[in-house]
Enzyme design. Structure first.
Site, short mmCIF file in Angstrom:
data_model
loop_
_atom_site.label_atom_id
_atom_site.label_comp_id
_atom_site.label_asym_id
_atom_site.label_seq_id
_atom_site.Cartn_x
_atom_site.Cartn_y
_atom_site.Cartn_z
N TYR A 160 0.89 -1.16 0.00
CA TYR A 160 0.00 0.00 0.00
C TYR A 160 0.92 1.20 0.00
CZ TYR A 160 -4.21 -2.56 1.58
OH TYR A 160 -5.29 -3.38 1.69
N THR A 186 -1.75 -2.58 -4.35
CA THR A 186 -3.21 -2.59 -4.21
C THR A 186 -3.74 -1.17 -4.40
OG1 THR A 186 -3.17 -4.51 -2.77
CG2 THR A 186 -5.13 -3.13 -2.64
N HIS A 300 -11.50 -6.33 -3.54
CA HIS A 300 -10.98 -6.47 -2.19
C HIS A 300 -11.90 -7.37 -1.35
CE1 HIS A 300 -7.79 -4.19 0.13
NE2 HIS A 300 -8.29 -4.93 1.08
C1 FMN Z 1 -9.23 -10.29 6.57
C2 FMN Z 1 -8.80 -9.76 5.24
C3 FMN Z 1 -7.72 -8.89 5.16
C4 FMN Z 1 -7.31 -8.40 3.92
N1 FMN Z 1 -6.21 -7.59 3.86
C5 FMN Z 1 -5.75 -7.19 2.64
C6 FMN Z 1 -4.55 -6.44 2.55
O1 FMN Z 1 -3.91 -6.14 3.54
N2 FMN Z 1 -4.12 -6.06 1.31
C7 FMN Z 1 -4.82 -6.40 0.17
O2 FMN Z 1 -4.41 -6.04 -0.93
N3 FMN Z 1 -5.95 -7.12 0.24
C8 FMN Z 1 -6.43 -7.53 1.45
N4 FMN Z 1 -7.56 -8.30 1.51
C9 FMN Z 1 -8.24 -8.69 0.25
C10 FMN Z 1 -7.67 -10.00 -0.27
O3 FMN Z 1 -6.37 -9.85 -0.73
C11 FMN Z 1 -8.54 -10.54 -1.42
O4 FMN Z 1 -8.68 -9.55 -2.40
C12 FMN Z 1 -9.92 -11.00 -0.95
O5 FMN Z 1 -9.83 -11.65 0.29
C13 FMN Z 1 -10.55 -11.93 -1.97
O6 FMN Z 1 -11.82 -12.32 -1.58
P1 FMN Z 1 -12.13 -13.70 -0.78
O7 FMN Z 1 -11.78 -13.41 0.65
O8 FMN Z 1 -13.59 -13.88 -0.98
O9 FMN Z 1 -11.28 -14.77 -1.37
C14 FMN Z 1 -8.01 -8.78 2.75
C15 FMN Z 1 -9.08 -9.67 2.83
C16 FMN Z 1 -9.48 -10.16 4.06
C17 FMN Z 1 -10.64 -11.12 4.12
#
Ligand code: FMN
Length: 406
Positions: A160, A186, A300
């Site tokens: 980020y 991201t 996301h």
């Molecule tokens: C608890 C949690 C924390 C996340 N933290 C980040 C992050 O720090 N950076 C990021 O690019 N995406 C983050 N994401 C998004 C994930 O990288 C991803 O895009 C998303 O989980 C995909 O959907 P799904 O959970 O249904 O597989 C996060 C998702 C979750 C569930």
């Protein structure tokens, strides 16, 4: 009338055989999970409500997440029968490196909150599965420690950008020095989405002690014991804490980031650059024109813009627009290995999963992540066999249709 007789001992014996005896409650919990949804159920019982909701939840009405999952329910596979499907090859190439299957463990912030074993557990399982793992800027284990936990895993670093660009640059250099192979920027988080479950739960970082927290300790002693007897839970690369996750994102991240920032990032990073959070054909073209090697079509996991475009629905048009110049990945809503196969058939080089492995982590630490990976892999293999498709290269758009209703 049916005539009755006494059974012979040899006829009764087969029914008396017991299954494998599992002494560990974690093993029992995981063995009885037949799907990622079962792992979600186990996770819900096992961790405090606020932790489960932080992971499971999405923004506002959670419509983005619901639609992402529903889109996979609308998939209709087109099988071919009478093929020899005794041996299935799920292997593929992702960003120029071999991967055992078209799957990547997505970056997730604050992973040690879900289970004290956190990121090192996730990276080790990715290594054993032979797939890449992306560590988040909001990780709770440093890039160096993640590298040490599993040197052989193909590791990506998710960045980020925050107001202090020098700090971002420093992080990029650390990731490079620690052997991370790809940088994932991201771009769907200029400000935090409204994660209403966190607001309702009063969920803050670090967790604050209230009467509710104390009651919760009694209900989830295992989670609290782990938390209090292992390294303190904190962000690994910066020291900002206090308030909800959304407060933190809003304090730290920078809404002024534009495509102009790609220039210096491209110069600073020597490997593939992946842009995560692309939701339209126009943005896909713009970032690929600016030098992205790959994009992740993602909202996301529904945690940012609510009622955002549904990634699977955007996939065919985006793959058609930029697929010859960049690798196209997709994420959001994947809960089954069959979903991964559907995403690849619709044009993705690979799919990312976040919650799917986090449910496993919450349900049983490293063994739980392993169970999640094993389920996804078995489901993917079985789907290929039932589809009559032997290799990833054979998976094309003729194998799937997106129905208008489930
Ligand atoms: C608890 C949690 C924390 C996340 N933290 C980040 C992050 O720090 N950076 C990021 O690019 N995406 C983050 N994401 C998004 C994930 O990288 C991803 O895009 C998303 O989980 C995909 O959907 P799904 O959970 O249904 O597989 C996060 C998702 C979750 C569930």
């Amino acid at each position: 009338m049916t005539r009755r007789r006494l059974p012979r001992p040899s006829e009764v014996r087969p029914y008396l055989r017991t299954g494998p005896i599992r002494l560990s409650p974690v093993e029992r919990r995981l063995a009885s999970a037949a799907t990622i949804w079962d792992l979600r159920k186990a996770a819900r019982r096992h961790v405090p409500r606020a932790v489960f909701d932080y992971t499971d939840g999405a923004a506002e009405t959670e419509t983005s997440l619901r639609r992402s999952r529903e889109a996979y329910a609308r998939i209709e596979f087109v099988p071919s029968v009478l093929r020899d499907v005794s041996s299935i090859d799920l292997s593929t190439t992702i960003l120029g490196r071999p991967s055992a299957m078209p799957l990547v463990f997505a970056p997730t912030g604050f992973t040690r909150l879900m289970h004290a074993e956190g990121e090192p557990a996730v990276t080790r399982v990715a290594g054993r599965l032979g797939i890449p793992y992306a560590l988040s800027t909001l990780g709770t284990t440093s890039p160096e420690a993640v590298a040490l936990a599993s040197p052989e895993t193909d590791r990506w670093f998710q960045l980020y950008l925050w107001s202090d660009r020098d700090a971002g640059l420093d992080l990029v250099r650390r990731a490079q020095a620690a052997g991370f192979s790809a940088l994932v920027l991201t771009v769907d988080t200029p400000v935090a989405g409204a994660r209403l479950r966190d607001v309702h739960n009063g969920f803050t970082i670090p967790p604050t002690l209230s009467l509710r927290t104390l009651v919760d300790m009694g209900l989830h002693p295992g989670w609290w014991f782990d938390k209090l007897t292992t390294d303190p839970l904190q962000f690994a690369v910066f020291t900002e804490t206090g308030g909800t996750v959304a407060d933190l994102i809003n304090r730290v991240f920078d809404p002024t980031v534009t495509i102009a920032d790609f220039g210096w990032l491209r110069d600073a990073w020597k490997g593939p650059l992946v842009i995560k959070g692309i939701q339209t054909v126009d943005d896909a073209r713009a970032v690929v024109d600016a030098g992205a090697d790959a994009i992740v079509i993602s909202n996301h996991g529904g945690r940012q813009l609510d009622r955002a475009p549904t990634p699977l629905e955007q996939l065919p048009a985006i793959a058609a627009a930029v697929g010859d110049r960049a690798e196209v990945f997709v994420d959001g809503g994947i809960m089954n290995g069959a979903d991964v196969i559907a995403a690849v058939a619709m044009g993705a080089r690979a799919a990312l999963v976040g919650r799917a492995y986090l449910y496993g982590l919450m349900a049983g630490g490293e063994r739980g992540v392993e169970r999640a990976g094993e389920l996804l892999r078995k489901e993917a293999v079985r789907t290929m066999q039932l589809l009559g498709v032997r290799s990833v290269a054979e998976l094309g758009p003729e194998r799937v249709r997106l129905r208008s209703t489930p």
